[in-house]
Scaffold this motif. Sequence first.
Motif, PDB file in Angstrom:
ATOM      1  N   THR A 114       0.707  -1.123   0.071  1.00 38.50           N
ATOM      2  CA  THR A 114      -0.094  -0.045  -0.166  1.00 38.50           C
ATOM      3  C   THR A 114       0.817   1.367  -0.022  1.00 38.50           C
ATOM      4  O   THR A 114       2.087   1.248   0.194  1.00 38.50           O
ATOM      5  CB  THR A 114      -0.958   0.048   1.208  1.00 38.50           C
ATOM      6  OG1 THR A 114      -0.359   0.049   2.515  1.00 38.50           O
ATOM      7  CG2 THR A 114      -2.017  -1.072   0.998  1.00 38.50           C
ATOM      8  N   SER A 115       0.441   2.281  -0.337  1.00 40.21           N
ATOM      9  CA  SER A 115       0.715   3.603  -0.411  1.00 40.21           C
ATOM     10  C   SER A 115       0.012   4.528   0.486  1.00 40.21           C
ATOM     11  O   SER A 115      -1.008   4.375   0.198  1.00 40.21           O
ATOM     12  CB  SER A 115       1.126   4.234  -1.800  1.00 40.21           C
ATOM     13  OG  SER A 115       2.262   3.369  -2.527  1.00 40.21           O
ATOM     14  N   SER A 116       0.376   5.180   1.205  1.00 44.52           N
ATOM     15  CA  SER A 116      -0.358   6.482   1.927  1.00 44.52           C
ATOM     16  C   SER A 116       0.196   7.884   2.067  1.00 44.52           C
ATOM     17  O   SER A 116       1.521   8.100   1.879  1.00 44.52           O
ATOM     18  CB  SER A 116      -0.449   6.035   3.172  1.00 44.52           C
ATOM     19  OG  SER A 116      -0.737   4.671   3.406  1.00 44.52           O
ATOM     20  N   ILE A 117      -0.820   8.689   2.263  1.00 41.18           N
ATOM     21  CA  ILE A 117      -0.310  10.296   2.345  1.00 41.18           C
ATOM     22  C   ILE A 117      -0.935  10.483   3.749  1.00 41.18           C
ATOM     23  O   ILE A 117      -2.293  10.139   3.656  1.00 41.18           O
ATOM     24  CB  ILE A 117      -0.694  11.167   1.285  1.00 41.18           C
ATOM     25  CG1 ILE A 117      -2.150  11.029   0.723  1.00 41.18           C
ATOM     26  CG2 ILE A 117       0.137  10.770   0.121  1.00 41.18           C
ATOM     27  CD1 ILE A 117      -2.598  11.794  -0.517  1.00 41.18           C
ATOM     28  N   ARG A 118      -0.455  11.504   4.296  1.00 38.97           N
ATOM     29  CA  ARG A 118      -1.263  12.062   5.432  1.00 38.97           C
ATOM     30  C   ARG A 118      -1.913  13.685   5.030  1.00 38.97           C
ATOM     31  O   ARG A 118      -1.153  14.217   4.467  1.00 38.97           O
ATOM     32  CB  ARG A 118      -0.238  12.034   6.722  1.00 38.97           C
ATOM     33  CG  ARG A 118      -0.896  12.810   8.082  1.00 38.97           C
ATOM     34  CD  ARG A 118       0.242  12.687   9.012  1.00 38.97           C
ATOM     35  NE  ARG A 118       1.370  13.311   8.912  1.00 38.97           N
ATOM     36  CZ  ARG A 118       1.695  14.525   9.491  1.00 38.97           C
ATOM     37  NH1 ARG A 118       0.705  15.081  10.271  1.00 38.97           N
ATOM     38  NH2 ARG A 118       2.929  15.134   9.186  1.00 38.97           N
ATOM     39  N   ILE A 119      -3.184  13.725   5.287  1.00 39.36           N
ATOM     40  CA  ILE A 119      -3.777  14.901   5.307  1.00 39.36           C
ATOM     41  C   ILE A 119      -4.171  15.363   6.407  1.00 39.36           C
ATOM     42  O   ILE A 119      -4.757  14.953   7.297  1.00 39.36           O
ATOM     43  CB  ILE A 119      -5.073  14.374   4.265  1.00 39.36           C
ATOM     44  CG1 ILE A 119      -4.718  13.810   2.874  1.00 39.36           C
ATOM     45  CG2 ILE A 119      -6.110  15.711   3.778  1.00 39.36           C
ATOM     46  CD1 ILE A 119      -5.945  13.216   2.205  1.00 39.36           C
ATOM     47  N   VAL A 120      -3.722  16.861   6.459  1.00 46.81           N
ATOM     48  CA  VAL A 120      -3.763  17.704   7.543  1.00 46.81           C
ATOM     49  C   VAL A 120      -4.539  18.846   7.296  1.00 46.81           C
ATOM     50  O   VAL A 120      -4.537  19.573   6.264  1.00 46.81           O
ATOM     51  CB  VAL A 120      -2.441  18.039   8.088  1.00 46.81           C
ATOM     52  CG1 VAL A 120      -2.959  18.846   9.420  1.00 46.81           C
ATOM     53  CG2 VAL A 120      -1.539  16.919   8.390  1.00 46.81           C
ATOM     54  N   LEU A 121      -5.786  18.751   7.966  1.00 48.43           N
ATOM     55  CA  LEU A 121      -6.840  20.043   8.084  1.00 48.43           C
ATOM     56  C   LEU A 121      -6.370  21.393   8.540  1.00 48.43           C
ATOM     57  O   LEU A 121      -5.382  21.212   9.601  1.00 48.43           O
ATOM     58  CB  LEU A 121      -8.097  19.814   8.345  1.00 48.43           C
ATOM     59  CG  LEU A 121      -8.727  18.533   7.629  1.00 48.43           C
ATOM     60  CD1 LEU A 121     -10.057  18.134   8.043  1.00 48.43           C
ATOM     61  CD2 LEU A 121      -8.534  18.662   6.026  1.00 48.43           C
ATOM     62  N   SER A 122      -6.979  22.367   8.574  1.00 49.80           N
ATOM     63  CA  SER A 122      -6.298  23.487   9.200  1.00 49.80           C
ATOM     64  C   SER A 122      -6.543  23.619  10.505  1.00 49.80           C
ATOM     65  O   SER A 122      -5.657  24.273  11.183  1.00 49.80           O
ATOM     66  CB  SER A 122      -7.035  24.707   8.356  1.00 49.80           C
ATOM     67  OG  SER A 122      -8.583  24.683   8.663  1.00 49.80           O
ATOM     68  N   ASP A 123      -7.475  22.852  11.121  1.00 45.57           N
ATOM     69  CA  ASP A 123      -7.755  22.783  12.552  1.00 45.57           C
ATOM     70  C   ASP A 123      -6.798  21.340  13.318  1.00 45.57           C
ATOM     71  O   ASP A 123      -6.894  21.157  14.097  1.00 45.57           O
ATOM     72  CB  ASP A 123      -9.089  22.678  12.834  1.00 45.57           C
ATOM     73  CG  ASP A 123      -9.486  21.386  12.437  1.00 45.57           C
ATOM     74  OD1 ASP A 123      -8.719  20.691  11.519  1.00 45.57           O
ATOM     75  OD2 ASP A 123     -10.806  21.114  12.401  1.00 45.57           O
ATOM     76  N   GLN A 124      -5.801  21.238  12.324  1.00 47.79           N
ATOM     77  CA  GLN A 124      -4.765  20.085  12.836  1.00 47.79           C
ATOM     78  C   GLN A 124      -5.389  18.881  12.816  1.00 47.79           C
ATOM     79  O   GLN A 124      -4.843  17.815  13.507  1.00 47.79           O
ATOM     80  CB  GLN A 124      -4.248  20.733  14.139  1.00 47.79           C
ATOM     81  CG  GLN A 124      -3.386  21.742  14.139  1.00 47.79           C
ATOM     82  CD  GLN A 124      -2.267  21.869  12.948  1.00 47.79           C
ATOM     83  OE1 GLN A 124      -1.685  20.926  12.952  1.00 47.79           O
ATOM     84  NE2 GLN A 124      -2.615  22.693  12.122  1.00 47.79           N
ATOM     85  N   GLN A 125      -6.764  18.544  12.307  1.00 45.68           N
ATOM     86  CA  GLN A 125      -7.248  17.410  12.361  1.00 45.68           C
ATOM     87  C   GLN A 125      -6.493  16.590  10.962  1.00 45.68           C
ATOM     88  O   GLN A 125      -6.081  17.158  10.052  1.00 45.68           O
ATOM     89  CB  GLN A 125      -8.874  17.510  12.028  1.00 45.68           C
ATOM     90  CG  GLN A 125      -9.539  17.667  13.232  1.00 45.68           C
ATOM     91  CD  GLN A 125     -11.190  17.551  13.076  1.00 45.68           C
ATOM     92  OE1 GLN A 125     -11.501  16.987  12.106  1.00 45.68           O
ATOM     93  NE2 GLN A 125     -11.889  18.198  14.121  1.00 45.68           N
TER      94      GLN A 125
END
Length: 257
Positions: free
Chosen positions: A48-59
């Motif tokens: 598998t390949s993954s990326i981390r998605i960070v929202l503006s409120d750090q979620q």
Amino acid sequence: MYHDKTIIMRVFEYGFYHALETREDNYTLQFPEPVVIYFCNETNVPETSSIRIVLSDQQEFTYTVKNFVYLRHNLEDLNRKKMIIFIPFQMVRVRDRLMPDGKICLLSENDVQELKNFIKSDILGSIKANLQVGNIMLEDYNQLLELTNELYQQIILQYQKKGGSKDMKPLLPGALELPNDKYRFRIDELEAENALLTNENASLANENASLANENASLTNENASLIDEKASLTDNIQSLKQVIAELQLKLKADISPK
């Protein structure tokens, strides 16, 4: 065809635009479940390949995509996973045999025969078997044969350009009966027939227009005759009335006084 560590970013982008196009309301984005298929023979491709998605409120959340390394799976796996369309890419194994690590491998006659047997049994035989059991239609079968032949020709061309034997013959002469030429000839025949029918239709349309004009003329003539008949009927009635009046007058003149 090679391990691309950044492809997951493009997959996420594809998924996002697909979700936008297929959304059922303005508040839900339903991403598809993608799979990246690798046809390379590299061993460092993870499952598998993954990326981390960070929202503006750090979620944050992790977006993960499965990788399917084609050469790690046999034909049974492909059939079981309904991946019949990828069977022609077994040619990658032929390429790796001819040019391991991109270098030319000089093959003996036995090696060449072994490769041909592999193509005939594992690739062509598997495609035919799927047709016989109803997994694919005849049109699919023909397209897969054509794709197999095209991949083989590309591999042989690369092999020869890199100094490989010029004696590598076309793929199993006589084993592939590709319908493309027959289809093209049939298309030409149908187009000629269509052009003939178009001209015939135009001729019939002109003839129909002429008949329509003639019919309109006859209709007008008939209407004129109807009017003339009506006029004659009126004249006859008038004459009958005159005759009746004359008869009455004549009868009055000759009656005894």
